[in-house]
Design a protein around this motif. Structure first.
Motif, PDB file in Angstrom:
ATOM      1  N   UNK A 114       0.847  -1.178   0.000  1.00 10.55           N
ATOM      2  CA  UNK A 114       0.000   0.000   0.000  1.00 10.55           C
ATOM      3  C   UNK A 114       0.886   1.232   0.000  1.00 10.55           C
ATOM      4  N   UNK A 115       0.557   2.172  -0.861  1.00 15.77           N
ATOM      5  CA  UNK A 115       1.279   3.436  -0.912  1.00 15.77           C
ATOM      6  C   UNK A 115       0.309   4.544  -0.531  1.00 15.77           C
ATOM      7  N   UNK A 116       0.749   5.408   0.375  1.00 12.28           N
ATOM      8  CA  UNK A 116      -0.033   6.588   0.726  1.00 12.28           C
ATOM      9  C   UNK A 116       0.533   7.746  -0.073  1.00 12.28           C
ATOM     10  N   UNK A 117      -0.294   8.341  -0.915  1.00 11.98           N
ATOM     11  CA  UNK A 117       0.154   9.410  -1.796  1.00 11.98           C
ATOM     12  C   UNK A 117      -0.593  10.684  -1.445  1.00 11.98           C
ATOM     13  N   UNK A 118       0.177  11.719  -1.118  1.00 11.63           N
ATOM     14  CA  UNK A 118      -0.405  13.022  -0.818  1.00 11.63           C
ATOM     15  C   UNK A 118      -0.004  13.963  -1.943  1.00 11.63           C
ATOM     16  N   UNK A 119      -0.987  14.638  -2.511  1.00 14.85           N
ATOM     17  CA  UNK A 119      -0.729  15.559  -3.619  1.00 14.85           C
ATOM     18  C   UNK A 119      -1.393  16.896  -3.335  1.00 14.85           C
ATOM     19  N   UNK A 120      -0.947  17.922  -4.051  1.00 15.75           N
ATOM     20  CA  UNK A 120      -1.506  19.256  -3.869  1.00 15.75           C
ATOM     21  C   UNK A 120      -2.905  19.359  -4.480  1.00 15.75           C
ATOM     22  N   UNK A 121      -3.152  18.555  -5.512  1.00 13.58           N
ATOM     23  CA  UNK A 121      -4.448  18.554  -6.203  1.00 13.58           C
ATOM     24  C   UNK A 121      -4.880  17.107  -6.408  1.00 13.58           C
ATOM     25  N   UNK A 153       0.918  21.674   0.012  1.00 11.70           N
ATOM     26  CA  UNK A 153       2.111  21.159  -0.668  1.00 11.70           C
ATOM     27  C   UNK A 153       2.507  22.046  -1.842  1.00 11.70           C
ATOM     28  N   UNK A 154       1.557  22.820  -2.355  1.00 14.28           N
ATOM     29  CA  UNK A 154       1.712  23.712  -3.499  1.00 14.28           C
ATOM     30  C   UNK A 154       1.810  22.939  -4.820  1.00 14.28           C
ATOM     31  N   UNK A 155       2.568  21.869  -4.850  1.00 16.84           N
ATOM     32  CA  UNK A 155       2.733  21.052  -6.050  1.00 16.84           C
ATOM     33  C   UNK A 155       3.550  19.822  -5.702  1.00 16.84           C
ATOM     34  N   UNK A 156       3.626  18.863  -6.627  1.00 16.90           N
ATOM     35  CA  UNK A 156       4.410  17.656  -6.390  1.00 16.90           C
ATOM     36  C   UNK A 156       3.649  16.633  -5.568  1.00 16.90           C
ATOM     37  N   UNK A 157       4.404  15.636  -5.085  1.00 13.51           N
ATOM     38  CA  UNK A 157       3.806  14.515  -4.359  1.00 13.51           C
ATOM     39  C   UNK A 157       4.645  14.133  -3.156  1.00 13.51           C
ATOM     40  N   UNK A 158       3.984  13.521  -2.188  1.00 13.72           N
ATOM     41  CA  UNK A 158       4.674  12.804  -1.116  1.00 13.72           C
ATOM     42  C   UNK A 158       4.155  11.375  -1.212  1.00 13.72           C
ATOM     43  N   UNK A 159       5.074  10.424  -1.400  1.00 14.23           N
ATOM     44  CA  UNK A 159       4.700   9.026  -1.555  1.00 14.23           C
ATOM     45  C   UNK A 159       5.337   8.228  -0.424  1.00 14.23           C
ATOM     46  N   UNK A 160       4.518   7.486   0.321  1.00 11.58           N
ATOM     47  CA  UNK A 160       5.013   6.608   1.381  1.00 11.58           C
ATOM     48  C   UNK A 160       4.673   5.176   1.008  1.00 11.58           C
ATOM     49  N   UNK A 161       5.704   4.355   0.882  1.00  6.66           N
ATOM     50  CA  UNK A 161       5.525   2.928   0.606  1.00  6.66           C
ATOM     51  C   UNK A 161       6.313   2.187   1.665  1.00  6.66           C
ATOM     52  N   UNK A 162       5.593   1.478   2.524  1.00  7.32           N
ATOM     53  CA  UNK A 162       6.273   0.790   3.623  1.00  7.32           C
ATOM     54  C   UNK A 162       6.998   1.807   4.496  1.00  7.32           C
ATOM     55  N   UNK A 173      10.773  21.470  -1.207  1.00  6.94           N
ATOM     56  CA  UNK A 173      11.870  22.035  -2.005  1.00  6.94           C
ATOM     57  C   UNK A 173      12.094  23.501  -1.658  1.00  6.94           C
ATOM     58  N   UNK A 174      11.015  24.254  -1.484  1.00  7.36           N
ATOM     59  CA  UNK A 174      11.148  25.671  -1.114  1.00  7.36           C
ATOM     60  C   UNK A 174      11.751  25.822   0.281  1.00  7.36           C
ATOM     61  N   UNK A 175      11.324  24.957   1.221  1.00  4.53           N
ATOM     62  CA  UNK A 175      11.901  24.999   2.571  1.00  4.53           C
ATOM     63  C   UNK A 175      13.386  24.678   2.539  1.00  4.53           C
ATOM     64  N   UNK A 176      13.794  23.711   1.730  1.00  8.37           N
ATOM     65  CA  UNK A 176      15.210  23.362   1.604  1.00  8.37           C
ATOM     66  C   UNK A 176      15.999  24.518   1.015  1.00  8.37           C
ATOM     67  N   UNK A 177      15.417  25.179   0.031  1.00 11.25           N
ATOM     68  CA  UNK A 177      16.065  26.330  -0.580  1.00 11.25           C
ATOM     69  C   UNK A 177      16.203  27.466   0.428  1.00 11.25           C
ATOM     70  N   UNK A 178      15.172  27.695   1.222  1.00  7.42           N
ATOM     71  CA  UNK A 178      15.201  28.732   2.246  1.00  7.42           C
ATOM     72  C   UNK A 178      16.312  28.457   3.261  1.00  7.42           C
ATOM     73  N   UNK A 179      16.457  27.205   3.666  1.00  8.81           N
ATOM     74  CA  UNK A 179      17.509  26.834   4.627  1.00  8.81           C
ATOM     75  C   UNK A 179      18.885  27.044   3.994  1.00  8.81           C
TER      76      UNK A 179
END
Length: 185
Positions: A114-121, A153-162, A173-179
């Motif tokens: 099972x994969x849990x997928x979170x998307x902006x849309x 999330x603004x865009x993109x995906x977060x995918x959790x598998x196992x 990505x924006x948070x990483x850029x800010x850091x």
């Protein structure tokens, strides 16, 4: 109860019991469909969610109201009896977790992940199928996808598998850029 199921806790025990009954009756898919319908009803109705989660309602009130909803929705007698027992034991607040646990047991039985997928849309059917194919080629197993929308999330995906998580969200990505910009200055 068999101990080879990948769930634990109260929700896991109830889900395991329902799974074993459904398996004995040859109704695994029918029960999964009924549970999916119940989950959809809970997600669509704030009143039904309130009935499930509020300790203000007595077991009798919950039983009558939820029983009427299940009857009208054409839910099988097995699932109606299961939900009735959950209500009688004052565990209705954990119904969503029980449904998730049942689906996890069923996926394990079928050799699926099972994969849990979170998307902006919301993802379209073609996008979900493409994601399933990509995950199947990466894992070598059939993958069942649970989707969730998080506009932050603004865009993109977060995918959790196992135990693996792939976060390609624009927010991360924006948070990483800010850091990185703070460290550079």
């Amino acid at each position: 109860m068999s101990s080879d199921h990948p769930v634990s806790g109260v929700a896991g025990r109830y889900a395991t019991a329902l799974f074993e009954l459904a398996e004995a009756q040859g109704a695994l898919d029918a029960v999964a469909a009924d549970l999916g319908n119940i989950e959809s009803m809970l997600n669509a109705s704030a009143d039904l969610t309130r009935l499930v989660r509020s300790p203000v309602f007595s077991a009798d009130e919950q039983g009558r109201a939820f029983g009427a909803v299940l009857e009208k929705a054409g839910i099988s007698r097995l699932v109606q009896n299961f939900v009735g027992l959950v209500i009688q034991n004052r565990r209705l607040f954990a119904l969503s977790e029980m449904i998730s646990a049942y689906n996890a047991i069923l996926a394990a039985k079928r050799g699926e992940m099972t994969a849990d997928v979170t998307s902006a849309h919301s993802l379209g059917d073609a996008q979900v199928e493409s994601l399933k194919a990509a995950l199947k080629s990466a894992t070598g197993r059939d993958v069942r996808i649970n989707t969730k929308v998080d506009a932050e999330l603004l865009g993109g995906l977060i995918v959790k598998v196992g135990s693996r998580m792939i976060d390609s969200s624009l927010r991360t990505k924006l948070n990483s850029l800010k850091i990185a910009m703070k460290e550079a200055s």
